[in-house]
Each structure stands twice: as C-alpha cells, then as structure tokens.
Scaffold this motif. Structure first.
Motif, mmCIF file in Angstrom:
data_model
loop_
_atom_site.group_PDB
_atom_site.id
_atom_site.type_symbol
_atom_site.label_atom_id
_atom_site.label_comp_id
_atom_site.label_asym_id
_atom_site.label_seq_id
_atom_site.Cartn_x
_atom_site.Cartn_y
_atom_site.Cartn_z
ATOM 1 N N GLY A 62 0.720 -1.185 0.042
ATOM 2 C CA GLY A 62 0.084 0.292 -0.055
ATOM 3 C C GLY A 62 1.029 1.251 -0.088
ATOM 4 N N MET A 63 2.206 1.294 0.049
ATOM 5 C CA MET A 63 3.054 2.267 0.274
ATOM 6 C C MET A 63 3.037 3.195 -0.990
ATOM 7 S SD MET A 63 4.643 3.686 2.692
ATOM 8 C CE MET A 63 4.916 2.317 3.824
ATOM 9 N N ALA A 64 3.181 2.734 -2.025
ATOM 10 C CA ALA A 64 3.032 3.527 -3.351
ATOM 11 C C ALA A 64 1.746 4.071 -3.628
ATOM 12 C CB ALA A 64 3.460 2.587 -4.414
ATOM 13 N N LEU A 65 0.653 3.565 -3.298
ATOM 14 C CA LEU A 65 -0.586 4.049 -3.518
ATOM 15 C C LEU A 65 -0.841 5.135 -2.425
ATOM 16 C CD1 LEU A 65 -3.454 4.013 -4.840
ATOM 17 C CD2 LEU A 65 -4.080 2.538 -3.054
ATOM 18 N N CYS A 66 -0.249 4.963 -1.294
ATOM 19 C CA CYS A 66 -0.438 6.034 -0.218
ATOM 20 C C CYS A 66 0.219 7.394 -0.781
ATOM 21 C CB CYS A 66 0.098 5.613 1.013
ATOM 22 S SG CYS A 66 -0.015 6.647 2.254
ATOM 23 N N ASP A 67 1.585 7.147 -1.677
ATOM 24 C CA ASP A 67 2.374 8.248 -2.009
ATOM 25 C C ASP A 67 1.377 8.604 -2.921
ATOM 26 O OD1 ASP A 67 5.001 9.834 -1.823
ATOM 27 O OD2 ASP A 67 4.635 9.164 -3.831
#
Length: 170
Positions: A62-67
C-alpha cells in the motif's frame, strides 16, 4: 515519454495495491480460522508464520498508493509561512528523498534475500523460504521508489502549484 512512465507507474501501483489488499484479506481469513480453530481445540498450524510474512506485503503493497494519493502524514507547521514555490521545492525534495530511501531499502533487502537463499533461511513452523518475502518487499519498495520519483518529477515539471489539494474537502 512522460505519459508512458506515468501509465506504467500507475499500473505497478495498482498491482502493488491489489497484492496488499489480497494479503490483508488472507490475514483476516487466517486470523478468523485460527481463532475459530482455537475455540474447537484445533488452531491453524503456522498461523504466526503466515500472518508475519503477509504483513510485509500488506505494508509495502500500500505504500506506493499512499504516496500517489498524497496520503502520508505531513507536518505543516511552517507551510503557510512559506511561499508556494518553497513549499513546492520542499515537496520535490521530499519525493526525491523518499525515492532514494525506498530504492536503498529495495537494494538492501534484495541483497539480504540472496543471503537468505544461500543460507536456506525459512520461517519457524512452516519452513517457508524467507527469501520469497524479502524479494516481494524489495519489489514493492522499488515500486514505491518509482512512485515517489514520478511524483517528484511531476511536481518539478508542473507550472502551477496546488499543495495538498485533499485539504480542500476538509
């Protein structure tokens, strides 16, 4: 070229988010089965291994989507005191710094996965090779680094500046 990079990055972000979502659903199912099984005296063997290794995919998936969605926590004490141009430069620097950090995580964890393969390291109960999950973490970190780099490049190339537009709906 920029549109192609953005399109590929968006697809990779979508893939990593789907993997994170599937891992989350898997963890919920394992926990429910384990709790129900404990109630009947038959817990899920290796549930700790399954949950621990899946957490890697949940967090980094989920890190890339959060960014991309500008969902990271920001401290904006001085934001109103700074000019829009300075805030933009700070956001560009933050994106580049985040991309560098996640790229280093990806490289370091990939090297660690190589060692894990060489030493045949595995989880405690189920003996799942830890390298599998380290490679997943490395790949998801690389996608996060790419997402942060693309965001920084988009900010660098944009003329107008709209800082944290999600605040408009609050």
């Amino acid at each position: 070229m920029a549109a192609l990079l953005r399109s590929v990055t968006d697809r990779l972000i979508g893939l990593s988010a789907i993997l994170g979502t599937l891992a989350l659903l898997w963890v919920v199912a394992v926990i429910v089965a384990d709790v129900a099984g404990r109630n009947f005296g038959h817990p899920v063997y290796g549930s700790q291994d399954l949950i621990t290794t899946s957490m890697v995919i949940i967090v980094f998936g989920g890190m890339a989507l959060c960014d991309r969605e500008d969902g990271h926590i920001v401290v904006d004490i001085f934001e109103k005191a700074f000019s829009a141009g300075l805030n933009r430069r700070i956001d560009i620097f933050s994106g580049l710094l985040g991309a560098a950090i996640f790229a280093l995580i990806a490289v370091t964890v990939a090297q660690s996965a190589g060692l894990s393969r060489m030493l045949n390291l595995s989880t405690n109960l189920l003996r799942l090779p830890t390298a599998w999950f380290q490679y997943a973490l490395s790949g998801l970190s690389a996608i996060g680094a790419l997402a942060m780099l693309v965001r920084a490049l988009a900010l660098f190339g944009s003329r107008g500046f709209e800082h944290h537009p999600e605040r408009d709906v609050l």
